[in-house]
Design an enzyme around this catalytic site. Structure first.
Site, PDB file in Angstrom:
ATOM      1  N   PRO A 170       0.784  -1.238   0.000  1.00 27.20           N
ATOM      2  CA  PRO A 170       0.000   0.000   0.000  1.00 27.20           C
ATOM      3  C   PRO A 170       0.817   1.290   0.000  1.00 27.20           C
ATOM      4  O   PRO A 170       1.852   1.382   0.666  1.00 27.20           O
ATOM      5  CB  PRO A 170      -0.831  -0.100   1.288  1.00 27.20           C
ATOM      6  CG  PRO A 170      -0.181  -1.143   2.110  1.00 27.20           C
ATOM      7  CD  PRO A 170       0.502  -2.086   1.157  1.00 27.20           C
ATOM      8  N   ASN A 171       0.319   2.218  -0.770  1.00 26.63           N
ATOM      9  CA  ASN A 171       0.821   3.594  -0.876  1.00 26.63           C
ATOM     10  C   ASN A 171       2.081   3.725  -1.739  1.00 26.63           C
ATOM     11  O   ASN A 171       2.496   4.847  -2.029  1.00 26.63           O
ATOM     12  CB  ASN A 171       1.067   4.228   0.511  1.00 26.63           C
ATOM     13  CG  ASN A 171      -0.204   4.302   1.314  1.00 26.63           C
ATOM     14  OD1 ASN A 171      -1.208   4.806   0.825  1.00 26.63           O
ATOM     15  ND2 ASN A 171      -0.196   3.784   2.516  1.00 26.63           N
ATOM     16  N   ARG A 225       5.330  12.061  -3.024  1.00 27.48           N
ATOM     17  CA  ARG A 225       5.157  12.552  -1.647  1.00 27.48           C
ATOM     18  C   ARG A 225       6.380  12.115  -0.824  1.00 27.48           C
ATOM     19  O   ARG A 225       7.003  11.110  -1.124  1.00 27.48           O
ATOM     20  CB  ARG A 225       3.915  11.928  -0.983  1.00 27.48           C
ATOM     21  CG  ARG A 225       2.604  12.330  -1.585  1.00 27.48           C
ATOM     22  CD  ARG A 225       2.072  13.631  -0.992  1.00 27.48           C
ATOM     23  NE  ARG A 225       0.728  13.935  -1.441  1.00 27.48           N
ATOM     24  CZ  ARG A 225       0.400  14.375  -2.651  1.00 27.48           C
ATOM     25  NH1 ARG A 225       1.340  14.541  -3.562  1.00 27.48           N
ATOM     26  NH2 ARG A 225      -0.847  14.634  -2.977  1.00 27.48           N
ATOM     27  N   TYR A 272      11.472   8.726   0.959  1.00 30.48           N
ATOM     28  CA  TYR A 272      11.367   7.689  -0.075  1.00 30.48           C
ATOM     29  C   TYR A 272      12.016   8.084  -1.404  1.00 30.48           C
ATOM     30  O   TYR A 272      12.012   7.302  -2.349  1.00 30.48           O
ATOM     31  CB  TYR A 272       9.892   7.318  -0.293  1.00 30.48           C
ATOM     32  CG  TYR A 272       9.229   6.805   0.970  1.00 30.48           C
ATOM     33  CD1 TYR A 272       9.634   5.604   1.542  1.00 30.48           C
ATOM     34  CD2 TYR A 272       8.214   7.523   1.609  1.00 30.48           C
ATOM     35  CE1 TYR A 272       9.052   5.128   2.706  1.00 30.48           C
ATOM     36  CE2 TYR A 272       7.622   7.056   2.775  1.00 30.48           C
ATOM     37  CZ  TYR A 272       8.044   5.867   3.317  1.00 30.48           C
ATOM     38  OH  TYR A 272       7.475   5.394   4.463  1.00 30.48           O
ATOM     39  N   ASN A 293       7.984  -5.741  -1.284  1.00 28.85           N
ATOM     40  CA  ASN A 293       7.950  -4.593  -0.377  1.00 28.85           C
ATOM     41  C   ASN A 293       6.511  -4.501   0.120  1.00 28.85           C
ATOM     42  O   ASN A 293       5.663  -3.901  -0.546  1.00 28.85           O
ATOM     43  CB  ASN A 293       8.361  -3.304  -1.079  1.00 28.85           C
ATOM     44  CG  ASN A 293       8.397  -2.130  -0.102  1.00 28.85           C
ATOM     45  OD1 ASN A 293       7.877  -2.237   1.015  1.00 28.85           O
ATOM     46  ND2 ASN A 293       8.995  -1.028  -0.501  1.00 28.85           N
ATOM     47  N   ALA A 316       3.163  -1.189   4.788  1.00 30.71           N
ATOM     48  CA  ALA A 316       2.639  -1.298   6.165  1.00 30.71           C
ATOM     49  C   ALA A 316       2.238  -2.724   6.537  1.00 30.71           C
ATOM     50  O   ALA A 316       2.254  -3.086   7.729  1.00 30.71           O
ATOM     51  CB  ALA A 316       1.453  -0.356   6.335  1.00 30.71           C
ATOM     52  N   ASP A 331       1.663 -15.985   6.672  1.00 27.99           N
ATOM     53  CA  ASP A 331       1.292 -17.387   6.395  1.00 27.99           C
ATOM     54  C   ASP A 331       1.462 -17.716   4.919  1.00 27.99           C
ATOM     55  O   ASP A 331       1.924 -18.809   4.568  1.00 27.99           O
ATOM     56  CB  ASP A 331      -0.160 -17.649   6.827  1.00 27.99           C
ATOM     57  CG  ASP A 331      -0.300 -17.775   8.335  1.00 27.99           C
ATOM     58  OD1 ASP A 331       0.708 -18.065   9.005  1.00 27.99           O
ATOM     59  OD2 ASP A 331      -1.420 -17.581   8.843  1.00 27.99           O
ATOM     60  N   GLU A 376      12.800  -9.579   1.140  1.00 27.81           N
ATOM     61  CA  GLU A 376      11.996  -8.473   1.679  1.00 27.81           C
ATOM     62  C   GLU A 376      12.756  -7.182   1.406  1.00 27.81           C
ATOM     63  O   GLU A 376      13.945  -7.081   1.724  1.00 27.81           O
ATOM     64  CB  GLU A 376      11.805  -8.676   3.189  1.00 27.81           C
ATOM     65  CG  GLU A 376      11.088  -7.531   3.882  1.00 27.81           C
ATOM     66  CD  GLU A 376      11.070  -7.703   5.398  1.00 27.81           C
ATOM     67  OE1 GLU A 376      11.517  -8.762   5.910  1.00 27.81           O
ATOM     68  OE2 GLU A 376      10.625  -6.759   6.074  1.00 27.81           O
ATOM     69  N   HIS A 393      12.839  -2.885   1.590  1.00 25.84           N
ATOM     70  CA  HIS A 393      12.317  -1.595   2.043  1.00 25.84           C
ATOM     71  C   HIS A 393      13.206  -0.491   1.500  1.00 25.84           C
ATOM     72  O   HIS A 393      14.446  -0.597   1.551  1.00 25.84           O
ATOM     73  CB  HIS A 393      12.262  -1.522   3.570  1.00 25.84           C
ATOM     74  CG  HIS A 393      11.360  -2.551   4.151  1.00 25.84           C
ATOM     75  ND1 HIS A 393       9.986  -2.428   4.122  1.00 25.84           N
ATOM     76  CD2 HIS A 393      11.632  -3.744   4.725  1.00 25.84           C
ATOM     77  CE1 HIS A 393       9.451  -3.511   4.664  1.00 25.84           C
ATOM     78  NE2 HIS A 393      10.420  -4.321   5.039  1.00 25.84           N
ATOM     79  N   ILE A 394      12.585   0.555   1.038  1.00 22.51           N
ATOM     80  CA  ILE A 394      13.322   1.701   0.499  1.00 22.51           C
ATOM     81  C   ILE A 394      14.073   2.393   1.640  1.00 22.51           C
ATOM     82  O   ILE A 394      15.241   2.750   1.518  1.00 22.51           O
ATOM     83  CB  ILE A 394      12.327   2.661  -0.182  1.00 22.51           C
ATOM     84  CG1 ILE A 394      11.682   1.954  -1.382  1.00 22.51           C
ATOM     85  CG2 ILE A 394      13.012   3.965  -0.597  1.00 22.51           C
ATOM     86  CD1 ILE A 394      10.438   2.643  -1.905  1.00 22.51           C
ATOM     87  N   SER A 395      13.376   2.587   2.739  1.00 17.46           N
ATOM     88  CA  SER A 395      13.980   3.241   3.902  1.00 17.46           C
ATOM     89  C   SER A 395      14.565   2.180   4.841  1.00 17.46           C
ATOM     90  O   SER A 395      14.206   1.000   4.756  1.00 17.46           O
ATOM     91  CB  SER A 395      12.918   4.057   4.650  1.00 17.46           C
ATOM     92  OG  SER A 395      11.879   3.201   5.112  1.00 17.46           O
ATOM     93  N   ARG A 444      13.968   4.006  11.999  1.00 22.34           N
ATOM     94  CA  ARG A 444      12.751   4.809  12.114  1.00 22.34           C
ATOM     95  C   ARG A 444      12.064   4.561  13.467  1.00 22.34           C
ATOM     96  O   ARG A 444      12.612   3.887  14.344  1.00 22.34           O
ATOM     97  CB  ARG A 444      11.848   4.506  10.925  1.00 22.34           C
ATOM     98  CG  ARG A 444      12.560   4.838   9.603  1.00 22.34           C
ATOM     99  CD  ARG A 444      11.697   4.602   8.403  1.00 22.34           C
ATOM    100  NE  ARG A 444      10.565   5.511   8.406  1.00 22.34           N
ATOM    101  CZ  ARG A 444       9.577   5.434   7.513  1.00 22.34           C
ATOM    102  NH1 ARG A 444       9.602   4.524   6.560  1.00 22.34           N
ATOM    103  NH2 ARG A 444       8.583   6.289   7.558  1.00 22.34           N
TER     104      ARG A 444
HETATM  105  O1  CA2 Z   1      10.707   1.920   3.178  1.00 18.93           O
HETATM  106  C1  CA2 Z   1       9.838   1.208   2.671  1.00 18.93           C
HETATM  107  O2  CA2 Z   1       9.941   0.752   1.531  1.00 18.93           O
HETATM  108  C2  CA2 Z   1       8.549   0.898   3.436  1.00 18.93           C
HETATM  109  O3  CA2 Z   1       8.138  -0.417   3.134  1.00 18.93           O
HETATM  110  C3  CA2 Z   1       7.528   1.909   2.999  1.00 18.93           C
HETATM  111  C4  CA2 Z   1       6.215   1.837   3.771  1.00 18.93           C
HETATM  112  C5  CA2 Z   1       6.435   1.826   5.265  1.00 18.93           C
HETATM  113  O4  CA2 Z   1       5.200   1.502   5.914  1.00 18.93           O
HETATM  114  C6  CA2 Z   1       7.455   0.780   5.629  1.00 18.93           C
HETATM  115  O5  CA2 Z   1       7.669   0.847   6.944  1.00 18.93           O
HETATM  116  C7  CA2 Z   1       8.777   1.002   4.916  1.00 18.93           C
HETATM  117  C8  CA2 Z   1       5.329   3.025   3.440  1.00 18.93           C
HETATM  118  C9  CA2 Z   1       5.029   3.160   2.001  1.00 18.93           C
HETATM  119  C10 CA2 Z   1       4.504   4.525   1.770  1.00 18.93           C
HETATM  120  O6  CA2 Z   1       4.854   4.905   0.489  1.00 18.93           O
HETATM  121  C11 CA2 Z   1       4.870   6.217   0.206  1.00 18.93           C
HETATM  122  C12 CA2 Z   1       5.527   6.571  -0.930  1.00 18.93           C
HETATM  123  C13 CA2 Z   1       5.604   7.885  -1.279  1.00 18.93           C
HETATM  124  C14 CA2 Z   1       5.001   8.839  -0.512  1.00 18.93           C
HETATM  125  C15 CA2 Z   1       4.336   8.472   0.635  1.00 18.93           C
HETATM  126  C16 CA2 Z   1       4.248   7.144   0.991  1.00 18.93           C
END
Ligand code: CA2
Length: 148
Positions: free
Chosen positions: A10-11, A18, A23, A72, A75, A85, A96, A98-100, A105
């Site tokens: 998601p997102n 954003r 990110y 990825n 959330a 599962d 797995e 993650h960008i960040s 965090r």
């Molecule tokens: O760092 C990552 O890739 C995350 O998986 C990104 C998730 C966050 O919940 C994880 O903890 C770490 C959030 C994705 C939100 O994506 C956005 C992208 C651009 C602008 C706002 C949100």
């Protein structure tokens, strides 16, 4: 040749639009192009969804059709026992991604359920981490072929 699956939660469709300080400025379409380039002639199924059920259905599809998986889960990393599962059933390597760097965090980003099933975890390399993950996944698949 079986495809590798690259699934995004998601997102992540908002990537590059954003919160660039967390990110980066790269869009998900650009990430997809990088992944296809890095995969060379290995077919790639690259997808994003905001729905937990859809993500789980795609993991099931990857179990049946794919050789390896980069995920990825955003959330759902921290909340989804159902995803945990499903991933446990994946027979090949799972990375797995993650960008960040989730460990730098807030503490609510620290307990990944997905890490408990993943072959490897990549976090904190920015969007370039996807390219690294594709190279690593192809390496794991090649190693598995040699071992087989
Ligand atoms: O760092 C990552 O890739 C995350 O998986 C990104 C998730 C966050 O919940 C994880 O903890 C770490 C959030 C994705 C939100 O994506 C956005 C992208 C651009 C602008 C706002 C949100």
């Amino acid at each position: 040749m079986k495809p590798i699956y690259i699934l995004n939660g998601p997102n992540l469709n908002r990537l590059g639009k954003r919160e660039p300080e967390i990110y980066g400025k790269t869009t998900l379409a650009e990430v997809e192009a990088w992944c296809r380039e890095a995969a060379k002639n290995t077919p790639v199924e690259f997808r994003q969804t905001n729905s937990e059920a859809q993500l789980i259905d795609w993991v099931h599809e990857a179990i049946d059709e794919g050789s390896g998986l980069i995920i990825n889960p955003a959330a759902f990393t921290f909340t989804s026992l159902a995803l945990f599962d499903a991933l446990k059933m994946f027979p090949g390597p799972v990375i797995e991604l993650h960008i960040s760097n989730i460990h730098r965090r807030e503490s609510l980003y620290h307990n990944s359920l997905v890490s408990k099933t993943a072959t490897a975890v990549i976090a904190g390399l920015g969007a370039k981490g996807y390219r690294v993950a594709v190279g690593a996944l192809l390496g794991l698949l090649a190693d598995a072929k040699i071992a087989a």
